[in-house]
Structures are given as structure tokens and as C-alpha cells.
Design a protein around this motif. Structure first.
Motif, PDB file in Angstrom:
ATOM      1  N   PRO A   1       0.952  -1.250   0.196  1.00  0.00           N
ATOM      2  CA  PRO A   1       0.071  -0.066   0.163  1.00  0.00           C
ATOM      3  C   PRO A   1       0.909   1.368  -0.019  1.00  0.00           C
ATOM      4  O   PRO A   1       1.453   1.313   0.724  1.00  0.00           O
ATOM      5  N   ASP A   2       0.453   2.171  -0.978  1.00  0.00           N
ATOM      6  CA  ASP A   2       1.107   3.518  -0.789  1.00  0.00           C
ATOM      7  C   ASP A   2       0.990   4.121   0.407  1.00  0.00           C
ATOM      8  O   ASP A   2       2.066   4.943   0.831  1.00  0.00           O
ATOM      9  N   ALA A   3      -0.014   3.934   1.136  1.00  0.00           N
ATOM     10  CA  ALA A   3      -0.177   4.838   2.504  1.00  0.00           C
ATOM     11  C   ALA A   3       1.011   4.274   3.437  1.00  0.00           C
ATOM     12  O   ALA A   3       1.359   5.059   4.099  1.00  0.00           O
ATOM     13  N   ASP A   4       1.827   3.014   3.277  1.00  0.00           N
ATOM     14  CA  ASP A   4       2.560   2.420   4.144  1.00  0.00           C
ATOM     15  C   ASP A   4       4.038   3.081   3.913  1.00  0.00           C
ATOM     16  O   ASP A   4       5.010   2.838   4.586  1.00  0.00           O
ATOM     17  N   PHE A   5       4.213   3.603   2.524  1.00  0.00           N
ATOM     18  CA  PHE A   5       5.430   4.300   2.104  1.00  0.00           C
ATOM     19  C   PHE A   5       5.488   5.578   2.567  1.00  0.00           C
ATOM     20  O   PHE A   5       4.857   6.375   2.158  1.00  0.00           O
ATOM     21  N   GLN A   6       6.656   5.606   3.534  1.00  0.00           N
ATOM     22  CA  GLN A   6       6.890   7.061   3.772  1.00  0.00           C
ATOM     23  C   GLN A   6       8.324   7.461   4.013  1.00  0.00           C
ATOM     24  O   GLN A   6       9.045   6.576   3.737  1.00  0.00           O
ATOM     25  N   VAL A   7       8.478   8.903   4.285  1.00  0.00           N
ATOM     26  CA  VAL A   7       9.945   9.165   4.171  1.00  0.00           C
ATOM     27  C   VAL A   7       9.903  10.145   5.502  1.00  0.00           C
ATOM     28  O   VAL A   7       8.990  10.813   6.098  1.00  0.00           O
ATOM     29  N   LEU A   8      11.370  10.212   5.962  1.00  0.00           N
ATOM     30  CA  LEU A   8      11.533  11.016   7.153  1.00  0.00           C
ATOM     31  C   LEU A   8      12.807  12.062   6.652  1.00  0.00           C
ATOM     32  O   LEU A   8      13.812  11.346   6.094  1.00  0.00           O
ATOM     33  N   TRP A   9      12.618  13.431   6.559  1.00  0.00           N
ATOM     34  CA  TRP A   9      13.844  14.212   6.277  1.00  0.00           C
ATOM     35  C   TRP A   9      14.756  14.484   7.374  1.00  0.00           C
ATOM     36  O   TRP A   9      14.373  14.688   8.372  1.00  0.00           O
ATOM     37  N   LEU A  10      15.977  14.117   7.042  1.00  0.00           N
ATOM     38  CA  LEU A  10      17.004  14.131   8.138  1.00  0.00           C
ATOM     39  C   LEU A  10      17.811  15.371   8.079  1.00  0.00           C
ATOM     40  O   LEU A  10      18.465  15.562   9.018  1.00  0.00           O
ATOM     41  N   THR A  11      17.528  16.270   7.377  1.00  0.00           N
ATOM     42  CA  THR A  11      18.282  17.404   7.009  1.00  0.00           C
ATOM     43  C   THR A  11      17.038  18.826   7.146  1.00  0.00           C
ATOM     44  O   THR A  11      15.823  18.097   7.156  1.00  0.00           O
ATOM     45  N   ASP A  12      17.407  19.960   7.255  1.00  0.00           N
ATOM     46  CA  ASP A  12      16.596  21.193   7.504  1.00  0.00           C
ATOM     47  C   ASP A  12      16.613  21.511   5.910  1.00  0.00           C
ATOM     48  O   ASP A  12      15.810  22.593   5.640  1.00  0.00           O
ATOM     49  N   GLU A  13      17.221  21.213   5.134  1.00  0.00           N
ATOM     50  CA  GLU A  13      17.438  21.490   3.706  1.00  0.00           C
ATOM     51  C   GLU A  13      16.048  21.335   2.773  1.00  0.00           C
ATOM     52  O   GLU A  13      16.216  20.432   2.027  1.00  0.00           O
ATOM     53  N   GLU A  14      15.165  22.317   3.029  1.00  0.00           N
ATOM     54  CA  GLU A  14      13.838  22.017   2.337  1.00  0.00           C
ATOM     55  C   GLU A  14      13.959  22.142   0.728  1.00  0.00           C
ATOM     56  O   GLU A  14      13.129  21.496  -0.010  1.00  0.00           O
ATOM     57  N   ASN A  15      14.721  22.912   0.403  1.00  0.00           N
ATOM     58  CA  ASN A  15      14.699  22.998  -1.176  1.00  0.00           C
ATOM     59  C   ASN A  15      15.180  21.901  -2.111  1.00  0.00           C
ATOM     60  O   ASN A  15      14.864  21.909  -2.961  1.00  0.00           O
ATOM     61  N   ASP A  16      15.802  20.712  -1.363  1.00  0.00           N
ATOM     62  CA  ASP A  16      16.269  19.591  -2.021  1.00  0.00           C
ATOM     63  C   ASP A  16      15.322  18.471  -1.856  1.00  0.00           C
ATOM     64  O   ASP A  16      15.456  17.469  -2.380  1.00  0.00           O
ATOM     65  N   ARG A  17      13.913  18.576  -1.250  1.00  0.00           N
ATOM     66  CA  ARG A  17      13.096  17.642  -1.138  1.00  0.00           C
ATOM     67  C   ARG A  17      12.261  17.433  -2.319  1.00  0.00           C
ATOM     68  O   ARG A  17      11.118  17.628  -2.300  1.00  0.00           O
ATOM     69  N   ILE A  18      12.860  16.747  -3.231  1.00  0.00           N
ATOM     70  CA  ILE A  18      12.393  16.216  -4.413  1.00  0.00           C
ATOM     71  C   ILE A  18      12.677  14.687  -4.354  1.00  0.00           C
ATOM     72  O   ILE A  18      13.540  14.316  -4.192  1.00  0.00           O
TER      73      ILE A  18
END
Length: 178
Positions: free
Chosen positions: A148-165
Motif C-alpha cells: 500500500p502506498d499509504a505505508d510508504f513513508q519518508v523522514l527528512w533528516l536535514t533542514d534543507e527543504e529546497n532539495d526535497r524532491i
């Protein structure tokens, strides 16, 4: 009380025993063994929980690649900026003590210290949201599994939001052999 530290070769049998006891099949134990032999393995990110009785828990973070998401700058030159958390296990007689949660937090701190951008996983959103994981699809991430796509998750480990692609996540072959 538990101490958390990187796994050593002397821990392999105990880690295998924890995974075999914690899961209904040997798939996770086999996955850990295969990932240790892969290019995706990062020795400092295979972490054990050790108590007086020995190894009572384990979490593994391995590198994944992300492609096709239009990354630029720092991350275009660093394909190893992403990890996956899998598997995590705690001995059945020690479950419910918070060992798994502390293992995950310790591991995520080690991932940040190592300079990784994000971690992805497949798991229960209610459980993993407590660590800051959120749905990965809105960032453009996709995965190769029939889950299920709902179970596929991400956690950002940096504060650099401009690279969140995001992009297509490619896992080590060991994951595809399950």
C-alpha cells in the motif's frame, strides 16, 4: 536498561536469533544477512540494543538510490543521500518496553550524523509517524513493491527543504528476493 551501539561481526548470530524470534518467518533474518554483504550496507548504521542478557534488539539502515525526481545541486552528486529503515526487531520477551522506539531514534540520529538526507520505509503510519515519518508520495517518491502506498513513508533528516524532491527508490536486490 539497554545500551545502543553499532553491530560487530561478533553480534551476527545474536542479531539473527532476535529476528527469527520476532518474526513469523526467517525472511528478515535472511534479509539482514544478505544486506551485510551488499554495497548498500553501512556498518555504523546496523545498530543493536544490548542488555545484561545480550542482544535484545536490532535496527538496520541501508542505502537506497533515488532517481528521476529532478534532483539538482548537492543531491544530484550524492546518490547515497537516502536510506531505508528495514528491518527492526526486538526479542519477544522484551517487546513493549520501548526498546524498538529507542533503537529507531538512536539509528536516525546516527543517520543524521552521517549526513544522509532522508530515510524511507514501508510500515504502519500510526507507529512511524511518532518519529516524524510522513507519506512519501506527495514528495514524488515511488517504490517497486506491491504494498500500500499509504505505508510508504519518508523522514527528512536535514533542514534543507529546497532539495526535497523524490523520485523512484531503488532498493538493493536483497529486498526484491523476499
Amino acid at each position: 536498561m539497554c545500551q545502543f551501539r553499532p553491530e560487530t561481526a561478533a553480534d551476527h548470530a545474536a542479531v539473527e536469533a532476535v529476528h527469527r524470534a520476532a518474526f513469523p518467518t526467517d525472511d528478515e533474518a535472511a534479509l539482514v544477512a544478505a544486506l551485510r554483504e551488499s554495497d548498500a550496507f553501512v556498518p555504523g548504521l546496523s545498530i543493536v540494543a544490548e542488555a545484561d542478557a545480550g542482544i535484545v534488539g536490532h535496527v538496520l539502515f541501508t542505502e537506497v538510490s533515488v532517481s528521476g525526481g529532478g534532483r539538482t545541486g548537492r543531491d544530484a552528486a550524492r546518490p547515497d543521500a537516502a536510506l531505508t529503515l528495514a528491518p527492526v526487531a526486538v526479542s519477544p520477551d522484551r517487546q513493549g518496553e520501548g526498546i524498538g522506539s529507542r533503537l529507531i531514534r538512536h539509528g536516525l540520529d546516527a543517520c543524521r550524523e552521517a549526513g544522509y538526507e532522508c530515510a524511507v520505509l514501508h510500515g504502519d503510519p500510526d507507529f512511524y509517524s511518532r518519529f516524524g515519518f510522513e507519506p512519501a508520495a506527495p514528495y514524488g517518491f515511488s517504490h517497486p513493491f506491491d504494498l500500500p502506498d499509504a505505508d510508504f513513508q519518508v523522514l527528512w533528516l536535514t533542514d534543507e527543504e529546497n532539495d526535497r524532491i523524490g523520485g523512484r527508490v531503488t532498493y538493493d536486490a536483497a529486498f526484491l528476493d523476499l
